[in-house]
Design an enzyme around this catalytic site. Structure first.
Site, PDB file in Angstrom:
ATOM      1  CG  ASP A  66      -0.381  -0.042   2.517  1.00 41.18           C
ATOM      2  OD1 ASP A  66       0.861  -0.161   2.616  1.00 41.18           O
ATOM      3  OD2 ASP A  66      -1.137   0.034   3.516  1.00 41.18           O
ATOM      4  CG  ASP A 105       0.417  -4.055   2.124  1.00 41.97           C
ATOM      5  OD1 ASP A 105       0.545  -4.929   3.011  1.00 41.97           O
ATOM      6  OD2 ASP A 105       1.257  -3.147   1.939  1.00 41.97           O
ATOM      7  CD  GLU A 204       7.962  -0.269   7.460  1.00 36.69           C
ATOM      8  OE1 GLU A 204       6.980  -0.965   7.124  1.00 36.69           O
ATOM      9  OE2 GLU A 204       8.188   0.875   6.999  1.00 36.69           O
TER      10      GLU A 204
HETATM   11  O1  KIV Z   1       3.518  -1.059   1.665  1.00 33.42           O
HETATM   12  C1  KIV Z   1       4.669  -1.522   1.606  1.00 33.42           C
HETATM   13  O2  KIV Z   1       5.395  -1.323   0.621  1.00 33.42           O
HETATM   14  C2  KIV Z   1       5.150  -2.315   2.734  1.00 33.42           C
HETATM   15  C3  KIV Z   1       6.592  -2.675   2.772  1.00 33.42           C
HETATM   16  C4  KIV Z   1       7.414  -1.484   2.967  1.00 33.42           C
HETATM   17  C5  KIV Z   1       6.870  -3.734   3.749  1.00 33.42           C
HETATM   18  O3  KIV Z   1       4.393  -2.649   3.581  1.00 33.42           O
END
Ligand code: KIV
Length: 289
Positions: A66, A105, A204
């Site tokens: 996301d 996501d 993260e």
């Molecule tokens: O949204 C995203 O790109 C992520 C990564 C940074 C793990 O969740």
């Protein structure tokens, strides 16, 4: 034509010459055996079919993150992202890839209310895109949801530590795990997701010893971003890694300078348009004699 096949007759993109067999979630999960991952998992984000094609041969997993909020749409955070945005980009990434597991996501507001809401949203994303699994943010509070989805055919990747969808609660994107209470919570969150059946867990923006402790505490592979090389794999936002942006988080390593390449290339094009050297002989049609 099946929904998930690349239509090469209308695409500029060259498909992988010999499509490789796609990896599966159980094979990703099995890369960590008895707490050890011999070969670290490689994950990058992807948002478009062409990007997926170029990353395909190099990655075990592609994440339709996301983060497309900031990277593609110029939004200030991931909070405004919708299910439809995720489904459309995930379908493009599945069409453009042959080898990696594609994970999508779940956007803010599409899963937190109840396991049932999460199931409906995840099923929609997987049906619309062909992605093999979903990722959601949150630890212990999401464990029941992770169990509910995993037991009903939806592989779930967890995400702990700095969880960008919670930016309004966290107050910013600072590294997590500096206090004992925060450190204990991060390790506890990872454990709760592991016990609930998450097939992998993104860690993260966490101070390194806590990322290592969380990795040791769980049987599922951990995938670090701003965490530690001792995680079972790594992920970066592809556009950050390629050097598309001047401002990136401290944990990003720029492996390219695509912003400069694009700017230089556009400048050459603009100059040739202005001095009328483009289009030239090779790019124009003449009447046949
Ligand atoms: O949204 C995203 O790109 C992520 C990564 C940074 C793990 O969740």
């Amino acid at each position: 034509m099946s929904t998930y096949q690349l239509d090469t007759s209308t695409s500029r993109a060259t498909p992988t010459p010999q499509p490789m067999k796609r990896l599966t979630v159980p094979r990703i999960r099995a890369r960590k055996k008895d707490g050890v991952t011999q070969e670290p998992l490689v994950m990058l984000t992807a948002y478009t079919a062409r990007q997926a094609q170029l990353l395909d041969a190099h990655c075990d997993l592609l994440l339709v993150g996301d983060s497309l909020a900031q990277v593609i749409y110029g939004l200030p955070s991931t909070v405004p992202v919708t299910l439809e945005m995720m489904a459309n980009h995930a379908a493009a990434v599945v069409r453009g890839s042959y080898h990696p597991v594609v994970v999508v996501d779940m956007p803010f507001g599409s899963y937190e209310q109840s396991p049932q809401q999460a199931f409906e949203s995840a099923a929609m994303l997987m049906k619309a895109s062909g992605a093999a699994g979903v990722k959601l943010e949150g630890g212990e509070a999401m464990a029941e949801t992770v169990r509910f989805l995993s037991q009903r055919g939806i592989p779930v990747m967890g995400h702990v530590g700095l969880t960008p969808q919670a930016v309004n609660v966290l107050g910013g994107y600072m590294a997590r795990g500096r206090s004992d209470a925060e450190a204990d919570k991060i390790v506890g969150d990872a454990r709760a997701l592991d016990e609930a059946g998450a097939f992998a867990i993104v860690i993260e923006g966490v101070v390194e010893p806590i990322a290592i402790a969380a990795t040791k505490a769980v049987s599922a592979p951990t995938i670090g971003i701003g965490a530690s090389a001792q995680c079972d794999g790594q992920v970066l936002v592809t556009d950050d890694m390629l050097g598309m942006f001047e401002r990136v988080p401290r944990f990003v390593k720029k492996y390219g300078d695509l912003a400069q390449t694009i700017s230089d290339t556009a400048a050459r094009y603009a100059a040739e348009v202005r001095d009328r050297s483009f289009p030239g002989e090779d790019q124009t049609y003449q009447p046949k004699d």
